[in-house]
Design a protein around this motif. Structure first.
Motif, PDB file in Angstrom:
ATOM      1  N   PHE A  64       0.829  -1.209   0.000  1.00  0.00           N
ATOM      2  CA  PHE A  64       0.000   0.000   0.000  1.00  0.00           C
ATOM      3  C   PHE A  64       0.866   1.264   0.000  1.00  0.00           C
ATOM      4  N   VAL A  65       1.820   1.300   0.924  1.00  0.00           N
ATOM      5  CA  VAL A  65       2.673   2.494   1.060  1.00  0.00           C
ATOM      6  C   VAL A  65       3.406   2.775  -0.252  1.00  0.00           C
ATOM      7  N   SER A  66       3.942   1.729  -0.851  1.00  0.00           N
ATOM      8  CA  SER A  66       4.777   1.947  -2.045  1.00  0.00           C
ATOM      9  C   SER A  66       3.945   2.376  -3.257  1.00  0.00           C
ATOM     10  N   HIS A  67       2.637   2.202  -3.174  1.00  0.00           N
ATOM     11  CA  HIS A  67       1.782   2.679  -4.266  1.00  0.00           C
ATOM     12  C   HIS A  67       1.033   3.963  -3.905  1.00  0.00           C
ATOM     13  N   THR A  68       1.224   4.432  -2.663  1.00  0.00           N
ATOM     14  CA  THR A  68       0.475   5.599  -2.182  1.00  0.00           C
ATOM     15  C   THR A  68       1.502   6.563  -1.590  1.00  0.00           C
ATOM     16  N   ILE A 119       8.067  -5.125  -4.039  1.00  0.00           N
ATOM     17  CA  ILE A 119       7.609  -4.122  -3.051  1.00  0.00           C
ATOM     18  C   ILE A 119       8.827  -3.461  -2.401  1.00  0.00           C
ATOM     19  N   LYS A 120       9.812  -4.268  -2.053  1.00  0.00           N
ATOM     20  CA  LYS A 120      11.029  -3.713  -1.440  1.00  0.00           C
ATOM     21  C   LYS A 120      11.707  -2.761  -2.432  1.00  0.00           C
ATOM     22  N   GLU A 121      11.741  -3.159  -3.691  1.00  0.00           N
ATOM     23  CA  GLU A 121      12.420  -2.317  -4.686  1.00  0.00           C
ATOM     24  C   GLU A 121      11.668  -1.009  -4.920  1.00  0.00           C
ATOM     25  N   ARG A 122      10.369  -1.096  -4.952  1.00  0.00           N
ATOM     26  CA  ARG A 122       9.568   0.150  -5.073  1.00  0.00           C
ATOM     27  C   ARG A 122       9.898   1.067  -3.905  1.00  0.00           C
ATOM     28  N   MET A 123       9.932   0.479  -2.691  1.00  0.00           N
ATOM     29  CA  MET A 123      10.208   1.286  -1.496  1.00  0.00           C
ATOM     30  C   MET A 123      11.601   1.922  -1.591  1.00  0.00           C
ATOM     31  N   LEU A 124      12.591   1.125  -2.050  1.00  0.00           N
ATOM     32  CA  LEU A 124      13.953   1.668  -2.149  1.00  0.00           C
ATOM     33  C   LEU A 124      13.986   2.858  -3.104  1.00  0.00           C
ATOM     34  N   TRP A 125      13.270   2.731  -4.213  1.00  0.00           N
ATOM     35  CA  TRP A 125      13.257   3.835  -5.175  1.00  0.00           C
ATOM     36  C   TRP A 125      12.626   5.075  -4.538  1.00  0.00           C
ATOM     37  N   LEU A 126      11.554   4.858  -3.787  1.00  0.00           N
ATOM     38  CA  LEU A 126      10.863   5.991  -3.160  1.00  0.00           C
ATOM     39  C   LEU A 126      11.724   6.612  -2.061  1.00  0.00           C
ATOM     40  N   ILE A 127      12.390   5.764  -1.265  1.00  0.00           N
ATOM     41  CA  ILE A 127      13.269   6.297  -0.204  1.00  0.00           C
ATOM     42  C   ILE A 127      14.392   7.117  -0.843  1.00  0.00           C
ATOM     43  N   ALA A 128      14.855   6.656  -2.009  1.00  0.00           N
ATOM     44  CA  ALA A 128      15.924   7.398  -2.704  1.00  0.00           C
ATOM     45  C   ALA A 128      15.460   8.797  -3.114  1.00  0.00           C
ATOM     46  N   LEU A 164      20.304   7.412   2.659  1.00  0.00           N
ATOM     47  CA  LEU A 164      19.391   6.530   3.405  1.00  0.00           C
ATOM     48  C   LEU A 164      19.025   5.324   2.535  1.00  0.00           C
ATOM     49  N   ALA A 165      18.667   5.585   1.291  1.00  0.00           N
ATOM     50  CA  ALA A 165      18.251   4.494   0.398  1.00  0.00           C
ATOM     51  C   ALA A 165      19.402   3.515   0.171  1.00  0.00           C
ATOM     52  N   GLU A 166      20.626   4.055  -0.012  1.00  0.00           N
ATOM     53  CA  GLU A 166      21.777   3.156  -0.238  1.00  0.00           C
ATOM     54  C   GLU A 166      22.026   2.275   0.973  1.00  0.00           C
ATOM     55  N   ASP A 167      21.946   2.883   2.173  1.00  0.00           N
ATOM     56  CA  ASP A 167      22.185   2.096   3.395  1.00  0.00           C
ATOM     57  C   ASP A 167      21.115   1.022   3.579  1.00  0.00           C
ATOM     58  N   LEU A 170      19.880  -5.636  -1.699  1.00  0.00           N
ATOM     59  CA  LEU A 170      19.234  -5.329  -2.985  1.00  0.00           C
ATOM     60  C   LEU A 170      19.861  -4.072  -3.585  1.00  0.00           C
ATOM     61  N   LYS A 171      19.522  -3.827  -4.843  1.00  0.00           N
ATOM     62  CA  LYS A 171      19.989  -2.584  -5.486  1.00  0.00           C
ATOM     63  C   LYS A 171      18.802  -1.638  -5.626  1.00  0.00           C
ATOM     64  N   ILE A 172      19.093  -0.337  -5.536  1.00  0.00           N
ATOM     65  CA  ILE A 172      18.015   0.638  -5.764  1.00  0.00           C
ATOM     66  C   ILE A 172      17.706   0.624  -7.261  1.00  0.00           C
ATOM     67  N   PRO A 173      16.480   0.332  -7.656  1.00  0.00           N
ATOM     68  CA  PRO A 173      16.196   0.294  -9.091  1.00  0.00           C
ATOM     69  C   PRO A 173      16.322   1.684  -9.715  1.00  0.00           C
ATOM     70  N   LYS A 174      16.710   1.716 -10.987  1.00  0.00           N
ATOM     71  CA  LYS A 174      16.854   3.017 -11.669  1.00  0.00           C
ATOM     72  C   LYS A 174      15.483   3.620 -11.943  1.00  0.00           C
ATOM     73  N   GLN A 175      14.549   2.786 -12.211  1.00  0.00           N
ATOM     74  CA  GLN A 175      13.178   3.214 -12.515  1.00  0.00           C
ATOM     75  C   GLN A 175      12.217   2.231 -11.865  1.00  0.00           C
ATOM     76  N   ILE A 176      11.025   2.681 -11.534  1.00  0.00           N
ATOM     77  CA  ILE A 176       9.996   1.721 -11.164  1.00  0.00           C
ATOM     78  C   ILE A 176       8.800   1.964 -12.066  1.00  0.00           C
ATOM     79  N   GLU A 177       7.939   0.974 -12.124  1.00  0.00           N
ATOM     80  CA  GLU A 177       6.795   1.092 -13.020  1.00  0.00           C
ATOM     81  C   GLU A 177       6.010   2.363 -12.689  1.00  0.00           C
ATOM     82  N   GLN A 178       5.483   2.997 -13.649  1.00  0.00           N
ATOM     83  CA  GLN A 178       4.689   4.220 -13.451  1.00  0.00           C
ATOM     84  C   GLN A 178       3.215   3.854 -13.380  1.00  0.00           C
ATOM     85  N   PRO A 179       2.343   4.636 -12.795  1.00  0.00           N
ATOM     86  CA  PRO A 179       2.687   5.829 -12.039  1.00  0.00           C
ATOM     87  C   PRO A 179       3.129   5.451 -10.623  1.00  0.00           C
ATOM     88  N   ILE A 180       3.970   6.284 -10.012  1.00  0.00           N
ATOM     89  CA  ILE A 180       4.406   5.946  -8.653  1.00  0.00           C
ATOM     90  C   ILE A 180       3.297   6.230  -7.654  1.00  0.00           C
TER      91      ILE A 180
END
Ligand code: HDD
Length: 710
Positions: free
Chosen positions: A189-193, A484-493, A499-502, A509-519
């Motif tokens: 929910f959080v990663s889509h809202t 879900i974790k990757e979406r969150m990492l992108w958003l934290i970034a 913070l996101a790197e740590d 995991l790696k911070i994704p360069k892009q996540i599916e739209q819309p965020i």
């Protein structure tokens, strides 16, 4: 002007008439019939079957069968207390409310603190927002300020509240996990809202694991209105600032406290009030002139935004003191009903869409929770003033309204109850000018979702940032879905790249360069997707010191729990001087020994112990003191749990003090290599120890502390 004690006495007196005291009284049925056996049912013969006739059995069992009421959908776990509110100075230029203009009043209050997600019996130290609901029994009617211990909320529109709550509550297929946000559905929910991210980062901070309910701030969150006697409006945010400062435990402690004493916060509140250490909060307001509504970088109506105190300072105008524990948990704390719609003349709502929805939800929920539209007649919910209207009947009607009429207008009843004139203090809604289309949408002015979480994180001290990082690693680490974790990492970034790197490192995991739209998917199906995506963060303020607990008060050890580790032969002179000094400052000194009962000091006096080491844990205390005494220390050295006790306190950055032979005990622990730590005090005077405990923790120790394998 009211007598200083009138209001407080008014509610106490009102409650008194409903109190029941069975001291020296005979047992009766609910009909007043005297009972002489409540242990045996009526039977056909000694070993015979029980008779249907047994009305005593039926009354007792029927009542028992219906004892439970539904727990609150959210905020089910709570603790309450009575007290009063005093005003320091009149703010009549902003508000005509009696509570804000009459400095001679002591307005009675009832406060309920709560966690949000857990059930009624869930542990107190869950990582969660805390509810901070205050019922003011004012002479002009009851005002409920139903807030939280964080200044922002997860969502912007009440329409999303059921989704938020369904996501955080235990997952519906397996009813797991209890009282925890660390699971897939919540982060899905959080990663889509993306509007949730601000409150979310607060929930990852130490604010979500308070040391005590007495050591947390409270916020009304929404922007409300203050209305003066000319009918003019000012925007306002309400704040509660604890006199003891804002302090928290560490996550490792929280997890362990939940096992050692799952009632930790409830007990702490009760014990402090019981001991006469009345918790106090100062009340503050941030006022914004009507014409300044649009001068901010954010929308005042958006409940996911705070007004930084650096931009609009908080004016302290009053104080709340909690000085009485409830007589009965169910009657008072469980049955109290808070409604954001309970306001008084001088206070009004704004169009915050979250607040507007709350105005419906709270009355509605009481109907299923308390079972009747007459819930306002339950003693804890009754206003202190008189109530007269034409509402009638309903389940459990307690009043006996007299007369032939129950309608208005009437002539038979003399036109009564008659309408109040404005001059008599009638409520009148603020006459806000509205010229708008009816539209189901989200305002574009609510779209900035990254700037304030970034401001919050930037404002934190190094150790607070570390705690936030660890919290994200824990919470996301508990999620099973990689996307879900990757979406969150992108958003934290988007909030903070370090913070996101740590966090990514901790998750492997790696911070994704892009996540599916819309965020941000919290929009309607036909909405213009581009229009509703949050823009990159803006920096309109480098930092706001009020957001960091590093800038709170560190001037008191009042109610701090100090564990004194002793066995037979401990040094009385060491102990006496410390105990006297600690207690003079209001601290609670507890003797912990290898066994229950008593111990005998080196001056041959017997001392009752407060807990044996087998029944207590280091996490339940704020500091440790070890008096000398050769014999005592030898015995303590023989029981491994004392070493664990000290190692854990060291890990949790607490003050550890020892005198004379007490040092030998420290030498057997992790502390041995860190005796130069500023909160490890050997043969120090009481004042130095008190100053150290008042600092709450030595957070400079955090990196070493993390190495302690406790
Ligand atoms: Fe709520 C209880 C605080 C948004 C619906 N809420 C409840 C309590 C607190 C809050 C402290 C417990 C009161 C008590 O101790 O009895 N709630 C908030 C805050 C919010 C918020 C600070 C946002 C700023 N709440 C909110 C929304 C809705 C609700 C948007 C629904 C649309 N809240 C409820 C509820 C509860 C409740 C389901 C459960 C029990 C109750 O009301 O009396 O109606």
């Amino acid at each position: 002007m009211a007598n200083k004690n009138t209001p407080e006495n008014q509610k106490t007196k009102d409650l008194k008439q409903f109190e029941k005291d069975a001291t020296d009284k005979v047992m009766t049925t609910n009909q007043g019939l005297k009972v002489n056996d409540t242990n045996n049912s009526l039977k056909a013969g000694e070993r015979g079957s029980t008779l249907l006739e047994d009305f005593l059995l039926r009354e007792k069992i029927t009542h028992f069968d219906h004892e439970r009421i539904p727990e609150r959908i959210v905020h089910a776990r709570g603790s309450g207390a009575h007290g009063y509110f005093e005003l320091y100075e009149s703010i009549e230029k902003y508000s005509k409310a009696g509570i804000f203009t009459d400095i001679n009043r002591k307005t009675p209050v009832f406060v309920r603190f709560s966690t949000v997600a857990g059930s009624k019996g869930s542990p107190d130290l869950a990582r969660d927002v805390r509810g901070f609901a205050v019922k003011f029994y004012t002479q002009e009617g009851t005002w409920d300020l139903v807030g939280n211990n964080m200044p922002v909320f997860f969502i912007q529109d009440a329409m999303k509240f059921p989704d938020l709550v369904h996501a955080v509550k235990p997952e519906p297929n397996k009813e797991i996990p209890q009282a925890a946000s660390a699971h897939d559905t919540f982060y899905d929910f959080v990663s889509h809202t993306t509007e949730t991210l601000h409150n979310q980062i607060w929930a990852m901070s130490d604010r979500a694991i308070p040391r005590s309910l007495r050591m947390m701030e409270g916020f009304g969150i929404h922007t409300f209105r203050l209305i003066n006697d000319k009918g003019e409006s000012h925007f306002v945010k309400f704040h509660w600032k604890p006199k003891l400062g804002v302090h928290s435990v560490t996550w490792d402690e929280a997890v362990k406290i939940n096992g050692a004493d799952s009632d930790f916060h409830r007990r702490d509140l009760w014990d402090a009030i019981d001991a006469g250490h009345y918790p106090e909060w100062e009340f503050g307001i941030q006022v914004v002139a009507q014409e300044d509504e649009h001068k901010f970088e954010f929308d005042l109506l958006d409940p996911t935004k705070l007004i930084p105190e650096e931009i609009v300072p908080v004016q302290i105008i009053g104080k709340m003191t909690l000085n009485r524990n409830p007589e009965n948990f169910f009657a008072e704390t469980e049955q109290v009903a808070f409604l954001p719609g309970h306001i008084v003349p001088g206070i009004d709502f704004t169009n915050d869409p979250l607040l507007q929805g709350r105005l419906f939800s709270y009355r509605d929920t009481q109907l299923s929770r308390l079972g009747s539209p007459n819930f306002h007649q339950i003693p804890i919910n009754r206003p202190v003033g008189e109530v007269h209207n034409n509402q009638r009947d309903g389940h459990m009607q307690m009043d006996i309204p007299k007369g032939q009429t129950a309608y208005f207008p009437n002539s038979i009843g003399g036109g009564c109850p008659h309408l109040a004139k404005m001059a008599e203090g009638a409520f009148h809604s603020y006459e806000e000018r509205i010229d708008a289309k009816k539209i189901r949408t989200r305002s574009e002015s609510f779209n900035d979702h990254f700037s304030q979480p970034a401001l919050f994180f930037r404002s934190l001290a190094k150790w607070e940032k570390q705690h936030v990082t660890d919290a994200y690693i824990f919470e996301l680490g508990k999620c099973n879905h990689k996307h879900i974790k990757e979406r969150m990492l992108w958003l934290i970034a988007q909030i903070d790249s370090t913070l996101a790197e740590d966090v990514a490192k901790g998750l492997g995991l790696k911070i994704p360069k892009q996540i599916e739209q819309p965020i941000n998917q919290a929009i309607g199906a036909d909405a213009d997707v581009k229009k509703h995506q949050p823009p990159a963060k803006k920096n309109y303020l480098d930092s706001d010191p009020a957001l960091s607990q590093a800038n709170t008060k560190f001037d008191s050890i009042q109610t701090r729990q100090i564990a004194v580790l002793v066995a037979n032969g401990f040094s009385m002179s060491d102990y006496k001087s410390k105990k006297q000094a600690f207690e003079k400052e209001g601290a609670m000194v507890k003797l912990i020994a290898p066994h229950g009962g008593t111990v005998i000091c080196n001056e041959n006096m017997e001392h009752e112990i407060d807990a044996s080491i087998m029944t207590t844990e280091s996490v339940l205390f704020d500091a440790i003191y070890i008096p000398g005494g050769k014999k005592s220390i030898q015995e303590l050295l023989g029981q491994a749990k004392f070493k664990k006790f000290i190692n854990e306190a060291f890990k949790h950055c607490k003050t550890i003090a020892a005198d004379h032979e007490g040092e030998e005990l420290l030498d057997s622990t992790f502390v041995a290599d860190y005796k130069d730590d500023k909160a490890v005090l050997i043969n120090e005077n009481p004042k130095a120890i008190i100053t150290s405990i008042a600092k709450h923790r030595n957070w400079d120790r955090i990196e070493i502390a993390n190495k302690v394998p406790a």
